[in-house]
Enzyme design. Structure first.
Site, PDB file in Angstrom:
ATOM      1  N   LYS A 103       0.815  -1.221   0.000  1.00 23.58           N
ATOM      2  CA  LYS A 103       0.000   0.000   0.000  1.00 23.58           C
ATOM      3  C   LYS A 103       0.852   1.276   0.000  1.00 23.58           C
ATOM      4  O   LYS A 103       0.440   2.302  -0.538  1.00 23.58           O
ATOM      5  CB  LYS A 103      -0.951   0.014   1.201  1.00 23.58           C
ATOM      6  CG  LYS A 103      -2.149  -0.904   1.024  1.00 23.58           C
ATOM      7  CD  LYS A 103      -3.125  -0.745   2.177  1.00 23.58           C
ATOM      8  CE  LYS A 103      -4.365  -1.594   1.947  1.00 23.58           C
ATOM      9  NZ  LYS A 103      -5.355  -1.464   3.019  1.00 23.58           N
ATOM     10  N   ASP A 137     -10.160   3.283   2.032  1.00 27.21           N
ATOM     11  CA  ASP A 137     -10.319   2.673   3.364  1.00 27.21           C
ATOM     12  C   ASP A 137     -10.906   3.664   4.369  1.00 27.21           C
ATOM     13  O   ASP A 137     -11.754   3.300   5.193  1.00 27.21           O
ATOM     14  CB  ASP A 137      -8.969   2.176   3.898  1.00 27.21           C
ATOM     15  CG  ASP A 137      -8.563   0.840   3.295  1.00 27.21           C
ATOM     16  OD1 ASP A 137      -9.442   0.088   2.834  1.00 27.21           O
ATOM     17  OD2 ASP A 137      -7.352   0.547   3.281  1.00 27.21           O
TER      18      ASP A 137
HETATM   19  P1  NAP Z   1      -0.132  -3.619   9.186  1.00 26.60           P
HETATM   20  O1  NAP Z   1       0.222  -2.445   8.326  1.00 26.60           O
HETATM   21  O2  NAP Z   1       0.705  -4.833   9.177  1.00 26.60           O
HETATM   22  O3  NAP Z   1      -0.216  -3.039  10.697  1.00 26.60           O
HETATM   23  C1  NAP Z   1      -0.570  -3.845  11.775  1.00 26.60           C
HETATM   24  C2  NAP Z   1      -0.354  -3.087  13.085  1.00 26.60           C
HETATM   25  O4  NAP Z   1      -0.716  -3.965  14.159  1.00 26.60           O
HETATM   26  C3  NAP Z   1       1.093  -2.673  13.356  1.00 26.60           C
HETATM   27  O5  NAP Z   1       1.102  -1.478  14.086  1.00 26.60           O
HETATM   28  C4  NAP Z   1       1.607  -3.820  14.215  1.00 26.60           C
HETATM   29  O6  NAP Z   1       2.669  -3.456  15.060  1.00 26.60           O
HETATM   30  C5  NAP Z   1       0.384  -4.096  15.053  1.00 26.60           C
HETATM   31  N1  NAP Z   1       0.411  -5.444  15.597  1.00 26.60           N
HETATM   32  C6  NAP Z   1       0.563  -6.599  14.895  1.00 26.60           C
HETATM   33  N2  NAP Z   1       0.522  -7.649  15.751  1.00 26.60           N
HETATM   34  C7  NAP Z   1       0.346  -7.127  16.991  1.00 26.60           C
HETATM   35  C8  NAP Z   1       0.253  -7.682  18.283  1.00 26.60           C
HETATM   36  N3  NAP Z   1       0.315  -9.025  18.473  1.00 26.60           N
HETATM   37  N4  NAP Z   1       0.082  -6.859  19.330  1.00 26.60           N
HETATM   38  C9  NAP Z   1       0.024  -5.540  19.163  1.00 26.60           C
HETATM   39  N5  NAP Z   1       0.114  -4.919  17.957  1.00 26.60           N
HETATM   40  C10 NAP Z   1       0.278  -5.725  16.888  1.00 26.60           C
HETATM   41  O7  NAP Z   1      -1.598  -4.108   8.866  1.00 26.60           O
HETATM   42  P2  NAP Z   1      -2.851  -3.209   8.422  1.00 26.60           P
HETATM   43  O8  NAP Z   1      -2.934  -3.112   6.951  1.00 26.60           O
HETATM   44  O9  NAP Z   1      -2.787  -1.954   9.220  1.00 26.60           O
HETATM   45  O10 NAP Z   1      -4.076  -4.138   8.887  1.00 26.60           O
HETATM   46  C11 NAP Z   1      -4.377  -4.339  10.262  1.00 26.60           C
HETATM   47  C12 NAP Z   1      -5.624  -5.219  10.387  1.00 26.60           C
HETATM   48  O11 NAP Z   1      -6.742  -4.518   9.850  1.00 26.60           O
HETATM   49  C13 NAP Z   1      -5.533  -6.534   9.596  1.00 26.60           C
HETATM   50  O12 NAP Z   1      -6.154  -7.544  10.349  1.00 26.60           O
HETATM   51  C14 NAP Z   1      -6.351  -6.276   8.347  1.00 26.60           C
HETATM   52  O13 NAP Z   1      -6.933  -7.449   7.811  1.00 26.60           O
HETATM   53  C15 NAP Z   1      -7.425  -5.340   8.907  1.00 26.60           C
HETATM   54  N6  NAP Z   1      -7.991  -4.466   7.864  1.00 26.60           N
HETATM   55  C16 NAP Z   1      -9.346  -4.512   7.694  1.00 26.60           C
HETATM   56  C17 NAP Z   1      -9.927  -3.687   6.751  1.00 26.60           C
HETATM   57  C18 NAP Z   1     -11.417  -3.727   6.571  1.00 26.60           C
HETATM   58  O14 NAP Z   1     -11.906  -3.253   5.536  1.00 26.60           O
HETATM   59  N7  NAP Z   1     -12.156  -4.228   7.523  1.00 26.60           N
HETATM   60  C19 NAP Z   1      -9.152  -2.803   5.986  1.00 26.60           C
HETATM   61  C20 NAP Z   1      -7.762  -2.766   6.209  1.00 26.60           C
HETATM   62  C21 NAP Z   1      -7.205  -3.622   7.151  1.00 26.60           C
HETATM   63  P3  NAP Z   1       4.209  -3.519  14.542  1.00 26.60           P
HETATM   64  O15 NAP Z   1       4.347  -2.347  13.601  1.00 26.60           O
HETATM   65  O16 NAP Z   1       4.976  -3.401  15.788  1.00 26.60           O
HETATM   66  O17 NAP Z   1       4.343  -4.852  13.840  1.00 26.60           O
END
Ligand code: NAP
Length: 286
Positions: free
Chosen positions: A71, A107
């Site tokens: 992204k 988003d």
């Molecule tokens: P990302 O860029 O990988 O970011 C994930 C974030 O969560 C990072 O800050 C990461 O910390 C943190 N994290 C991961 N594992 C963790 C844990 N065990 N404890 C605490 N913090 C943790 O992913 P993203 O694109 O932001 O997506 C995040 C979630 O949202 C995913 O599950 C995705 O499927 C969902 N999502 C849903 C939609 C929707 O339309 N509903 C849209 C977008 C995303 P670090 O940086 O320290 O690794």
């Protein structure tokens, strides 16, 4: 006209986007297809990424969605960004305008629309001092924070890793945005103005369904509602815990549908058939 659409990212096998967009094409009476294109993390995936973008530029494709881990990385190959994508610093939708590749982000608007539809939190309410706690600091958290800041919320991002230079300047100089460590989340939650908790981490997602990003043993803020971006399982551990103490809580399936609907509208110029799209993924939300 044949609409050749698709998603680039890695991994993609659990993506619901093909179901959403195929339903949208069909309900709109359009000929087309929505395919998954695995593009490995850069630099390994660079050639494949460029090849896909060239297909869009040449008009062999009409639209591309982008997901993890591209992204942010994809932006360097685009000719322009919408103001929203620019402000968020991430692109999830690409299309061609006047021969140029334009990156957009649906988003944030998808999140806001679903927040309003599902939790009744009105879009703009600059008069109220409303405080939102966003768990996670990745790409989705940026979209959520942007949407909330734009609509008058005070936002606290709880992150587990402290260093994150990509947030520098986010939201502009007057943004009501703070960062705390995940460990200090409990302290934040005693602010009586906390009205919303958003999980923007993958914690709780299938198959690790027992995961709950909220600190163990801490009470939820009494006046908060909970929005979990995770939608698989439909009732995450966080949503279940919030509901068990009487809070309104929902998953992120509606956001997924709405961000797809907005992308479909950018690509086709038609109003998206939201009912058909939601029906195509209905059983995931049960
Ligand atoms: P990302 O860029 O990988 O970011 C994930 C974030 O969560 C990072 O800050 C990461 O910390 C943190 N994290 C991961 N594992 C963790 C844990 N065990 N404890 C605490 N913090 C943790 O992913 P993203 O694109 O932001 O997506 C995040 C979630 O949202 C995913 O599950 C995705 O499927 C969902 N999502 C849903 C939609 C929707 O339309 N509903 C849209 C977008 C995303 P670090 O940086 O320290 O690794």
């Amino acid at each position: 006209m044949f609409f050749a659409l698709g998603l680039i990212g890695c991994p993609l096998e659990h993506s619901l986007s093909p179901r959403l967009h195929r339903a949208a094409l069909q309900a709109s009476g359009l000929e087309g297809e929505y395919e998954l294109y695995v593009v490995p993390r850069l630099p390994a995936g660079e050639q494949e990424m460029v090849r896909m973008l060239e297909r869009l530029r040449r008009g062999e494709m009409q639209g591309i969605n982008v997901t993890i881990p591209h992204k942010q990385a994809v932006m360097r190959w685009l000719d322009d960004l919408t103001p929203t994508a620019q402000a968020i610093g991430a692109v999830n939708t690409i299309y061609r305008r006047d021969g140029q590749l334009l990156g957009d982000n649906t988003d944030a608007a998808g999140f806001l629309a679903d927040l309003e539809a599902g939790l009744g939190l009105t879009a703009v309410d600059q008069d109220k001092d409303r405080h939102a706690l966003v768990l996670g600091a990745g790409g989705a958290a940026r979209s959520v924070a942007f949407a909330l800041l734009q609509t008058g919320w005070r936002v606290t991002i709880a992150r587990r890793s402290v260093a994150n230079s990509q947030w520098v300047g986010f939201g502009g100089p007057n943004a009501r945005l703070r960062f705390v460590s995940m460990h200090d989340l409990a302290v934040e939650s005693y602010d009586p103005l906390v009205r919303l908790i958003v999980n923007a981490t993958p914690v709780g997602m299938w198959p690790e369904v027992q995961g709950n990003p909220w600190p163990v043993g801490e009470p939820f803020p009494a006046m908060a509602q909970v929005y979990d971006l995770v939608y698989n399982p439909a009732e995450t551990a966080l949503v279940r815990a919030a509901r068990s103490v009487g809070l309104q809580a929902m998953n992120g399936l509606g956001m997924l549908v709405e961000q797809a609907a907005l992308a479909f509208e950018r690509w086709t110029g038609l109003a998206a058939p939201r009912t058909a799209m939601a029906a195509a993924v209905e059983e995931v939300g049960r």
